[in-house]
Design a protein around this motif. Structure first.
Motif, PDB file in Angstrom:
ATOM      1  N   VAL A 156      29.911  40.813  34.908  1.00  0.00           N
ATOM      2  CA  VAL A 156      31.115  41.366  35.535  1.00  0.00           C
ATOM      3  C   VAL A 156      31.792  40.279  36.366  1.00  0.00           C
ATOM      4  CG1 VAL A 156      32.039  43.158  37.059  1.00  0.00           C
ATOM      5  CG2 VAL A 156      29.994  43.625  35.679  1.00  0.00           C
ATOM      6  N   ASP A 157      32.934  39.809  35.886  1.00  0.00           N
ATOM      7  CA  ASP A 157      33.731  38.869  36.671  1.00  0.00           C
ATOM      8  C   ASP A 157      34.819  39.696  37.351  1.00  0.00           C
ATOM      9  OD1 ASP A 157      36.058  36.974  37.137  1.00  0.00           O
ATOM     10  OD2 ASP A 157      34.499  35.555  36.530  1.00  0.00           O
ATOM     11  N   LYS A 159      37.795  40.514  40.327  1.00  0.00           N
ATOM     12  CA  LYS A 159      38.865  39.884  41.112  1.00  0.00           C
ATOM     13  C   LYS A 159      39.499  40.957  41.976  1.00  0.00           C
ATOM     14  CE  LYS A 159      38.913  37.612  36.861  1.00  0.00           C
ATOM     15  NZ  LYS A 159      38.326  38.135  35.590  1.00  0.00           N
ATOM     16  N   ILE A 162      43.126  41.091  48.788  1.00  0.00           N
ATOM     17  CA  ILE A 162      42.449  40.743  50.027  1.00  0.00           C
ATOM     18  C   ILE A 162      42.324  41.918  50.982  1.00  0.00           C
ATOM     19  CG2 ILE A 162      42.584  39.177  52.020  1.00  0.00           C
ATOM     20  CD1 ILE A 162      43.764  37.113  50.053  1.00  0.00           C
ATOM     21  N   ASN A 181      45.643  30.450  47.146  1.00  0.00           N
ATOM     22  CA  ASN A 181      44.226  30.114  47.088  1.00  0.00           C
ATOM     23  C   ASN A 181      43.486  31.204  46.317  1.00  0.00           C
ATOM     24  OD1 ASN A 181      41.931  28.645  47.521  1.00  0.00           O
ATOM     25  ND2 ASN A 181      41.757  29.064  49.714  1.00  0.00           N
ATOM     26  N   LEU A 182      42.448  30.797  45.620  1.00  0.00           N
ATOM     27  CA  LEU A 182      41.608  31.706  44.841  1.00  0.00           C
ATOM     28  C   LEU A 182      40.184  31.365  45.216  1.00  0.00           C
ATOM     29  CD1 LEU A 182      41.172  33.738  42.534  1.00  0.00           C
ATOM     30  CD2 LEU A 182      41.434  31.866  40.937  1.00  0.00           C
ATOM     31  N   VAL A 183      39.435  32.366  45.673  1.00  0.00           N
ATOM     32  CA  VAL A 183      38.170  32.110  46.352  1.00  0.00           C
ATOM     33  C   VAL A 183      37.030  32.904  45.728  1.00  0.00           C
ATOM     34  CG1 VAL A 183      36.981  32.208  48.582  1.00  0.00           C
ATOM     35  CG2 VAL A 183      39.445  31.752  48.498  1.00  0.00           C
ATOM     36  N   PRO A 184      36.119  32.242  45.031  1.00  0.00           N
ATOM     37  CA  PRO A 184      34.908  32.948  44.588  1.00  0.00           C
ATOM     38  C   PRO A 184      33.933  33.075  45.758  1.00  0.00           C
ATOM     39  CG  PRO A 184      34.912  30.673  43.784  1.00  0.00           C
ATOM     40  CD  PRO A 184      36.154  30.834  44.628  1.00  0.00           C
ATOM     41  N   LEU A 187      28.286  35.071  44.997  1.00  0.00           N
ATOM     42  CA  LEU A 187      27.667  34.988  43.675  1.00  0.00           C
ATOM     43  C   LEU A 187      26.203  35.406  43.740  1.00  0.00           C
ATOM     44  CD1 LEU A 187      29.121  31.560  42.527  1.00  0.00           C
ATOM     45  CD2 LEU A 187      29.934  33.859  41.972  1.00  0.00           C
ATOM     46  N   ALA A 214      30.127  38.618  39.778  1.00  0.00           N
ATOM     47  CA  ALA A 214      30.744  37.500  40.502  1.00  0.00           C
ATOM     48  C   ALA A 214      32.125  37.917  40.988  1.00  0.00           C
ATOM     49  CB  ALA A 214      30.841  36.282  39.594  1.00  0.00           C
ATOM     50  N   HIS A 216      35.734  37.559  43.207  1.00  0.00           N
ATOM     51  CA  HIS A 216      36.705  36.527  43.570  1.00  0.00           C
ATOM     52  C   HIS A 216      37.822  37.168  44.398  1.00  0.00           C
ATOM     53  CE1 HIS A 216      34.840  35.272  39.775  1.00  0.00           C
ATOM     54  NE2 HIS A 216      35.123  34.030  40.089  1.00  0.00           N
ATOM     55  N   VAL A 218      41.634  37.182  45.333  1.00  0.00           N
ATOM     56  CA  VAL A 218      42.898  36.769  44.732  1.00  0.00           C
ATOM     57  C   VAL A 218      44.007  36.927  45.779  1.00  0.00           C
ATOM     58  CG1 VAL A 218      44.567  37.355  42.917  1.00  0.00           C
ATOM     59  CG2 VAL A 218      42.107  37.434  42.448  1.00  0.00           C
ATOM     60  N   PRO A 219      44.971  36.001  45.825  1.00  0.00           N
ATOM     61  CA  PRO A 219      46.009  36.093  46.859  1.00  0.00           C
ATOM     62  C   PRO A 219      47.039  37.188  46.597  1.00  0.00           C
ATOM     63  CG  PRO A 219      46.389  34.168  45.479  1.00  0.00           C
ATOM     64  CD  PRO A 219      45.068  34.762  45.053  1.00  0.00           C
ATOM     65  N   LEU A 225      40.809  43.853  39.332  1.00  0.00           N
ATOM     66  CA  LEU A 225      40.592  43.750  37.892  1.00  0.00           C
ATOM     67  C   LEU A 225      39.163  43.298  37.694  1.00  0.00           C
ATOM     68  CD1 LEU A 225      41.518  43.421  34.839  1.00  0.00           C
ATOM     69  CD2 LEU A 225      41.989  41.045  35.432  1.00  0.00           C
ATOM     70  N   THR A 227      36.734  41.951  34.638  1.00  0.00           N
ATOM     71  CA  THR A 227      36.656  41.491  33.248  1.00  0.00           C
ATOM     72  C   THR A 227      35.176  41.416  32.918  1.00  0.00           C
ATOM     73  OG1 THR A 227      38.569  40.100  33.764  1.00  0.00           O
ATOM     74  CG2 THR A 227      37.501  39.756  31.632  1.00  0.00           C
TER      75      THR A 227
ATOM     76  N   LEU B 182      47.928  40.678  38.866  1.00  0.00           N
ATOM     77  CA  LEU B 182      46.902  39.838  38.245  1.00  0.00           C
ATOM     78  C   LEU B 182      46.892  40.230  36.783  1.00  0.00           C
ATOM     79  CD1 LEU B 182      44.448  37.914  38.396  1.00  0.00           C
ATOM     80  CD2 LEU B 182      43.095  39.840  39.149  1.00  0.00           C
ATOM     81  N   MET B 220      49.738  32.829  42.241  1.00  0.00           N
ATOM     82  CA  MET B 220      49.875  31.618  43.057  1.00  0.00           C
ATOM     83  C   MET B 220      50.542  30.587  42.160  1.00  0.00           C
ATOM     84  SD  MET B 220      45.860  30.510  43.252  1.00  0.00           S
ATOM     85  CE  MET B 220      44.984  29.886  41.791  1.00  0.00           C
ATOM     86  N   TYR B 229      29.724  31.586  32.647  1.00  0.00           N
ATOM     87  CA  TYR B 229      28.435  32.268  32.585  1.00  0.00           C
ATOM     88  C   TYR B 229      27.664  31.695  31.408  1.00  0.00           C
ATOM     89  CZ  TYR B 229      31.160  35.161  35.667  1.00  0.00           C
ATOM     90  OH  TYR B 229      31.952  35.571  36.699  1.00  0.00           O
ATOM     91  N   PRO B 259      30.749  27.781  46.636  1.00  0.00           N
ATOM     92  CA  PRO B 259      31.813  28.045  45.663  1.00  0.00           C
ATOM     93  C   PRO B 259      33.121  27.356  46.071  1.00  0.00           C
ATOM     94  CG  PRO B 259      30.679  30.086  46.249  1.00  0.00           C
ATOM     95  CD  PRO B 259      30.197  29.030  47.204  1.00  0.00           C
ATOM     96  N   GLN B 261      37.166  26.522  46.233  1.00  0.00           N
ATOM     97  CA  GLN B 261      38.409  27.292  46.265  1.00  0.00           C
ATOM     98  C   GLN B 261      39.522  26.439  45.652  1.00  0.00           C
ATOM     99  OE1 GLN B 261      39.022  28.495  50.350  1.00  0.00           O
ATOM    100  NE2 GLN B 261      36.892  29.138  50.605  1.00  0.00           N
ATOM    101  N   THR B 262      40.473  27.097  44.993  1.00  0.00           N
ATOM    102  CA  THR B 262      41.494  26.309  44.291  1.00  0.00           C
ATOM    103  C   THR B 262      42.315  25.454  45.242  1.00  0.00           C
ATOM    104  OG1 THR B 262      43.110  28.123  44.378  1.00  0.00           O
ATOM    105  CG2 THR B 262      41.723  27.965  42.423  1.00  0.00           C
ATOM    106  N   LYS B 263      42.518  25.946  46.465  1.00  0.00           N
ATOM    107  CA  LYS B 263      43.400  25.218  47.362  1.00  0.00           C
ATOM    108  C   LYS B 263      42.799  23.893  47.807  1.00  0.00           C
ATOM    109  CE  LYS B 263      46.790  26.580  50.781  1.00  0.00           C
ATOM    110  NZ  LYS B 263      47.336  27.775  51.444  1.00  0.00           N
TER     111      LYS B 263
ATOM    112  N   PHE D 175      46.265  38.023  55.741  1.00  0.00           N
ATOM    113  CA  PHE D 175      47.004  38.054  54.480  1.00  0.00           C
ATOM    114  C   PHE D 175      47.530  39.448  54.194  1.00  0.00           C
ATOM    115  CE2 PHE D 175      47.743  38.499  50.027  1.00  0.00           C
ATOM    116  CZ  PHE D 175      48.314  37.298  49.675  1.00  0.00           C
TER     117      PHE D 175
END
Lengths: 324, 324, 324, 324
Positions: A156-157, A159, A162, A181-184, A187, A214, A216, A218-219, A225, A227, B182, B220, B229, B259, B261-263, D175
């Protein structure tokens, strides 16, 4: 018919969304609101758009043994903070616990309302599923009960927007640090895992020990969601058909043949599920979308309360999503 | 030493980022810019912050057989639009193709600069990897060459900022439709899959036919995170150690134990990789982060050009990420 | 009582919001939807959450002389595209024109419903105010009718979410170009100025030729805030009191004593107004907040239709704002 | 030439941006970093992309009388927290105070570097202007010194990204509460007003007591736009010409003939100014754009330090803005 309801944790995001839904509910009347830091202020101080009498309702300090006469209590308290207190509420008061303390706990029904509505009817203690689990479970249920995927091999991924972190987020959830920013996080050890494992095992009758989860950040403010990557030899059409049959009478679950977007559910109690399979690779991808504050919290809670009170499941929940 | 460079596709996001990096490069001098719709306008009309002479450079209509005297051409053209044209460019001009037409094509080197820099040195035709593949491959490479995961059983859940769709995105990429949204897309059939499969097979020596790839659009502008995985019995520390050895001399790949972060990569040519493993479940989660316009496009292209020209790999690429 | 309504321009943002409100309206039944590019598709193809019969309604090609039997038509067409067509609609059909072609046009009532509701009751042709003007006019009206500010010396600094640009926005309204960006535009020549000037003069009885209007695009989907700088010697309390008296019976206008935020109105038909004055500097700052698609478009249109049909002004408009 | 510099307040947004700029500076070497809560951690713990030796620098507890041997100190402390401490720093150390305690204070030069660079050369105590004032003053200066507007009648409508609130923002800057929201605040009493009034009076030689200032929080991380409404009979071209002459030798101020967008400056030390006038209405609109963390804080501070040290004004500040 007027049913008197209360909300504790009114100033949090879940409590606020419950307030919005109850204000538009044909049978529920909000007569009691409670909090901690917000006690003593009026609802209008927190929700500037509230009309009339509701605006002037004063938030009381939360005390489980000093409740006014109410029929239903929505509890939106931080996980870990509600177990002791809710045990002291009179049995005459029906409780929906939006928080995490009573999921799969003895004496409480796990309120997965779209999957097993009949179990919830007439109950007096219902634990609302977590926001991630509700999206996950609604999408997986038709596959699990029909044996279309292996229950022990699910990834299960997830998202989430906030607002899932709650109002008291602190600096880690500031706009400046989270926008663009996208933050995992979390985990292999998220608090929602046992709940999902239990449901998968209940629906499939087999072990779900292999579950991988896992999450995440999302901004965006609202929306979840999930997946999911599963093993199975079903085709896309077989998965869709199984879901359409499973949710044939559902007012809230939409089975569709293209990938769902989180905004489709925004502000509503809807859930969207879809599937994409590749039998040659023994692969089934399952997708689930909810609004984390709607079906993932307050919408689901009102749906559960409707079932507990013998009302139409859709009462107060027919508002369409906000778009765009 | 001054090396004369040109950019075709200057008004797109990839071309614009190449311009920004080249303007700050100690050895490259931009002397030629070309486009289609933008031909005839000056660079300042598109990039209001440009200083001095660069601001006044006039964009020419793209014509591969009428180039001025340049040493390096950065081609940032839509996939499908560059193959014929670039074949007509003089062999005296080194080309980095940021577009998708020459990846794993005869006569072109696949420019995965952080993994096989030596192959790129001195070449005259280099194909830049795609934005999703570069993040995926950098994170997986240490695991694959050390046999820590099964190459035939990899799931890639990819999340990208919306600039990945390019400037000419159209209504589907409007702010109103994408903010607070998303969007999963292209399940099971993304154009980047063959490229990833080829690289995985090259690194592992085994079939990658089981590869699963699912991209998602995140609200973003910049940034890619891939959550992968995999199956394998390595521990988290074994994965981290393998990556630290593999990228021991790397200027741009950061191996970290939490983990990413994209930023953290925004505006830079950095890539971040991390791992979380659970040997009991035969599970390895690999994470890769890049800026899709940096390491995922223009940064990688400048890195490749540096290698092709015998320069220090880091020339013009030492800018730190923007935070916040 | 069921009133049969139609929407033309259903696939635009204004039309879509009208659909959402009508779907929850106790007396309106949507029986007709029309568009251009969307003709032939079903509503569910554009609004995935729609339930039951509404989902299957087929969008027709817009033809003003081939309407089915309807009582009310909501027209949400681009400005410039509706005048000729709407002139051909039968007089038996009430029309609310959400577009810009009939504002202050002979034969049409200007539908500023919160300021002059009585003028709208029973009309058959009503022009909805523009999104910027409605916010501006609601905040200024109490000051103008009470002579608290100079009508000839008003500066309107307006900020709008990007959905105001409409669905067919094109590359200029892409996510990548607008996120993390704030864009002033149309200084000194915005199309909404004559409409505001006319209203100010009507309310004050004096010239408003000095009006200054400067709009800005803000990186959010919904919401308008107008910050207005006026000359006058009233105190903050005098302004607030005037507004409270003026909107004493208003269901939708909230007069508050702190600066309103756009999100307070999101998804609702509410308007928030506030004032901050400094008599020593002869200064009155007026603030107005609406949701540009709610009170600024579809909400206002439904409110006008309610008044035209003799219904309660609030029918179908009691939904609270979405927070957060 | 290597100049040894230190930063106090390193973990805040302003301090972090100073770090980024100093890391790319040809003459500055960061040898000292100090903070409060962050003391004892390494820079890499806060800035994951930092390379090599810089990454391992340990943050010290801020103590103004125990500084190592440094030539320049950048102080980025909360307003109110720096006056006493900085008074105790040795006079051998040049200080740029990014915080608000020394603006127009005896013994300190007000560092409006683009307007009066010569005053800053060779100084040892320079107070960086506030983020709103720097945008305001750069746009107004050419009008004021040329007598094109009335100094006593200026309205400043200011819009800022949320990083302006600093890292320690708290729940008010979360946020969830700020995304899709636009928030006016501090009307008629913002802390930056005296600073702007002083500068306007200095540039014009007349009273600026009529100044109106209204700030707004915009849902973006970086960027400031000020829209200013002034009284004067100049034409647009006269304003633009005055600004072009005034900033003829400026490396950082761009005078343009269309409305500037905040993103044009993002990540850079640039300022954009533009003007739109209507002599018939005695109106001049002035627009100013900066990155609040660049020209509005750390970029301006490095520019000031360059002037103080006798370096080229542009050293370390030539990076172009990030787009998109």
């Amino acid at each position: 018919m007027s049913i008197r309801v209360g909300i504790v944790g009114i100033s949090g995001f879940g409590g606020g969304e419950a307030l919005r839904l109850i204000a538009g509910h044909p049978h529920f009347e909000l007569v009691y609101a409670a909090g901690e830091g917000s006690a003593g202020s009026r609802l209008i101080d927190h929700f500037p758009g509230l009309p009339g009498k509701l605006a002037e309702l004063v938030i009381e300090r939360w005390d489980p043994v000093a409740l006014p006469e109410i029929d239903v209590l929505f509890a939106s308290l931080p996980t870990g903070a509600s177990a002791d207190a809710l045990a002291r509420v009179s049995r005459d008061v029906k409780i929906v616990d939006i928080g995490g303390d009573h999921r799969y706990v003895d004496g409480w029904t796990y309120g997965l309302a779209d999957v097993w509505p009949d179990e919830i009817k007439g109950q007096t203690r219902v634990a609302n599923p977590g926001c991630f689990p509700v999206a996950t479970q609604i999408a997986l249920a038709p596959l699990l009960v029909n044996g279309l995927i292996e229950p022990g091999n699910i990834v299960v991924d997830a998202k989430t927007g906030i607002s899932g972190a709650g109002r008291g987020g602190g600096g880690g959830f500031s706009f400046a640090a989270n926008n663009e920013n996208l933050v995992p996080y979390g985990l292999l050890r998220h608090v929602h895992m046992p709940e999902m494992t239990t449901t998968i095992e209940r629906l499939s009758g087999a072990s779900a020990a292999g579950l991988v989860f896992a999450p995440h950040l999302v901004p965006m403010t609202r929306g979840i969601l999930v997946t999911m990557y599963c093993r199975g030899s079903a085709t896309t059409d077989q998965c869709l058909d199984a879901a359409r049959r499973f949710y044939n009478n559902s007012a809230f679950v939409r089975v569709i043949d293209k990938p769902p977007q989180t905004k489709w559910a925004s502000g509503s109690n809807l859930a969207f599920v879809s599937y994409a399979a590749d039998p040659e690779r023994n692969l089934v991808i399952a997708l689930g979308v909810v609004d984390n504050l709607g079906k993932g919290a307050a919408g689901q809670a009102v749906q559960n309360a409707n079932l507990m009170c013998g009302l139409a499941e859709t009462a107060g929940l027919e508002g369409l999503p906000i778009w765009p």
